[in-house]
Design an enzyme around this catalytic site. Structure first.
Site, PDB file in Angstrom:
ATOM      1  N   GLY A 240       0.820  -1.202   0.000  1.00  0.00           N
ATOM      2  CA  GLY A 240       0.000   0.000   0.000  1.00  0.00           C
ATOM      3  C   GLY A 240       0.851   1.248   0.000  1.00  0.00           C
ATOM      4  N   SER A 241       0.332   2.316   0.568  1.00  0.00           N
ATOM      5  CA  SER A 241       1.015   3.604   0.530  1.00  0.00           C
ATOM      6  C   SER A 241       2.186   3.637   1.495  1.00  0.00           C
ATOM      7  CB  SER A 241       0.032   4.727   0.880  1.00  0.00           C
ATOM      8  OG  SER A 241      -0.268   4.722   2.262  1.00  0.00           O
ATOM      9  N   GLU A 260       5.677  -3.620   0.551  1.00  0.00           N
ATOM     10  CA  GLU A 260       5.832  -3.187  -0.849  1.00  0.00           C
ATOM     11  C   GLU A 260       5.015  -1.917  -0.963  1.00  0.00           C
ATOM     12  OE1 GLU A 260       5.130  -1.966  -4.217  1.00  0.00           O
ATOM     13  OE2 GLU A 260       3.730  -3.652  -4.378  1.00  0.00           O
ATOM     14  N   CYS A 295       2.040   0.488  -8.805  1.00  0.00           N
ATOM     15  CA  CYS A 295       3.246   1.013  -8.149  1.00  0.00           C
ATOM     16  C   CYS A 295       4.417   1.112  -9.111  1.00  0.00           C
ATOM     17  CB  CYS A 295       3.629   0.117  -6.976  1.00  0.00           C
ATOM     18  SG  CYS A 295       2.427   0.117  -5.638  1.00  0.00           S
ATOM     19  N   GLU A 389       4.577  10.072  -6.050  1.00  0.00           N
ATOM     20  CA  GLU A 389       3.987   9.056  -6.928  1.00  0.00           C
ATOM     21  C   GLU A 389       2.681   9.575  -7.516  1.00  0.00           C
ATOM     22  OE1 GLU A 389       3.034   4.308  -6.674  1.00  0.00           O
ATOM     23  OE2 GLU A 389       2.500   5.547  -4.938  1.00  0.00           O
TER      24      GLU A 389
END
Length: 492
Positions: A240-241, A260, A295, A389
């Site tokens: 996630g974030s 991740e 991602c 991002e």
């Protein structure tokens, strides 16, 4: 948890279908006279209560011994059942993914196939958990010493999965846990819980799994705090974030943490490999696949100065041909983003870049939850779109003079998940491999390429440890050594 309710819900979903806006030939004038079902509920999912979560954790603890003593053939059989069921229900599950996330149906079908591959890999790796023989007579003092190692499951695993790959990123947590014999409790994204519930429904038919071996619990963030803090879990795996991930790691206590997180993936085009058309096709995929909600979405594109003009022109032309609209249609490339608020955030990043001097080469507009595939030029280094991002269909393009300069610019970020390089020069391949500060470098393709058996993960703010079935299994195993002296001499 609430399995009968979930099974009823999935049966109802088979009759559901969301409607999406139709576009005419003028991309700036969508027809919005339709029922905006994308913003409405298509079903209800029961949320776990704190009591449900506690019961599931206790169940996982109680199942630890039974799971750890399962034979390799039993773990393999359970995983193969998931493979077979996903193959049988592939189209049904793909429709669930599109309904809950807005992912174009062709991409949803691809995700189902990847999930099948992930469980298949795990079923094979379940029989390959091996130790080793150690020669320990390394000095006179240790004469006659030898040893063997064996790997044991770490124990109950806490899992938190994201919404952008609601089936396959669940598979990348669940499959390794079953393969090694770890009970688990999974919190799927509250935005996309249906795919995870399908996995739970299938696992409930696996007779080899003991009671308490798994729980899949849609729940609120507040109630899910135990997934992070409870010491009965021996490992937390989160995708996630970065904001959420690093906070969870700080509060996780003694347990091992696998994360991740986000990315800001760069791509360097030093050569056209094998030609302009093929290169551009791969760049389009990297930048706009799944509306950029990945991602490893190609966010920054660095093109050698001598190639810049032709790549830019060809890329603009290709982007303009991408169809945006109903994700149930096979030729749709850009579907709705996960929410209108997410689309607004991407729009704000575009506007910030433009205010600071960037040029919009194509796209740049938002229509409800849809963001046009966008290409930005001359984005300054202090723009939010450059620094952070962009979880959307936006690519920043730059020209560079030397390959070393491009690699340095690619590293100019606090993220480090994955990157790619287009080149025919083997020296530059290894220069990039040795100097790019990322978890993986892709050669002659977009950085959005992921093979489900590879070690996958990042450096810097992009996380720690690696996913990919075999590598995730290693994190869920502990090595134990047995030391022996002159074993053979004890026989008379």
């Amino acid at each position: 948890m609430h399995l009968e309710e979930c099974m009823t819900m999935l049966a109802v979903l088979k009759t559901c279908r969301c409607e999406y806006p139709k576009y005419d030939t003028n991309r700036d004038r969508p027809h919005w006279s339709f029922h905006r079902l994308i913003m409405q509920f298509v079903t209800k999912v029961p949320l776990a209560t704190p009591e449900d979560i506690e019961e599931s954790i206790q169940g996982a603890v109680c199942a630890t011994k039974a799971m750890s003593t399962l034979g390799a053939f039993e773990r393999k059989l359970a995983l193969q059942i998931v493979v077979d069921e996903l193959q049988r229900r592939a189209e049904e599950v793909a429709q669930y993914i599109t309904i809950e996330s807005g992912k174009p149906i062709k991409d949803a079908r691809g995700e189902v196939q990847r999930s099948i591959d992930t469980f298949q890999i795990a079923s094979e790796e379940a029989t390959r958990i091996n130790g080793e023989y150690l020669a320990l007579d390394i000095s006179q003092r240790n004469k006659g010493m030898q040893g063997i190692t064996r790997k044991f499951p770490i124990g109950p695993v806490s899992m938190v999965s994201p919404w952008n790959f609601p089936l396959n990123l669940v598979a990348h947590k669940v499959a390794p846990a079953i393969a090694v014999g770890c009970p688990f409790v999974l919190k799927p994204s509250s935005r996309t819980p249906l795919s995870a519930l399908v996995i739970g429904q299938i696992l409930s038919t696996c007779e080899s799994l003991p009671k308490g071996a798994f729980s899949i619990l849609p729940c609120s963030r507040e109630d899910a705090d135990k997934f992070t803090t409870d010491e009965r879990f021996k490992l937390l795996t989160f995708t996630g974030s970065g904001t959420a991930g690093w906070d969870m790691k700080a509060r996780a206590g003694k347990k091992k943490v696998v994360m991740e997180l986000g990315g800001n993936a760069p791509c360097i085009v030093e050569d056209l490999v094998p030609d302009l058309q093929t290169t551009v096709q791969k760049l389009v995929f990297g930048g706009y696949y799944q509306s950029g909600q990945s991602c490893i979405h190609m966010q920054r594109l660095y093109v050698r100065q001598e190639l810049y003009s032709q790549v830019k022109v060809a890329l603009i032309e290709a982007i303009k041909k991408l169809k945006m609209g109903d994700p149930h249609e096979d030729d749709t490339y850009i579907g709705p983003m996960i929410s209108e608020s997410s689309a607004e955030s991407v729009e704000q990043m575009i506007q910030d870049a433009v205010k600071k001097g960037a040029n919009v080469l194509t796209g740049g507009h938002r229509k409800g939850p849809f963001v046009e595939p966008t290409l930005l030029e001359n984005v300054p280094l202090d723009a939010v779109a450059m620094v952070e991002e962009i979880f959307g269909p936006v690519v920043l393009i730059y020209a560079y003079k030397t390959f070393k300069e491009a690699v340095d610019e690619a590293n100019n970020t606090h993220y480090g998940l994955q990157a790619s390089v287009f080149t025919t020069d083997i020296n530059k391949v290894f220069y990039a491999f040795e100097h790019m500060e990322v978890g993986g470098v892709v050669l002659n393709d977009s950085p959005s390429v992921r093979v489900d058996s590879q070690p996958y993960g990042g450096l810097k703010d992009s996380g720690q440890q690696r996913e990919g079935v075999k590598y995730a299994m290693e994190d869920m195993l502990e090595t134990r050594v047995l030391l022996m002296r002159n074993v053979a001499n004890l026989v008379h």
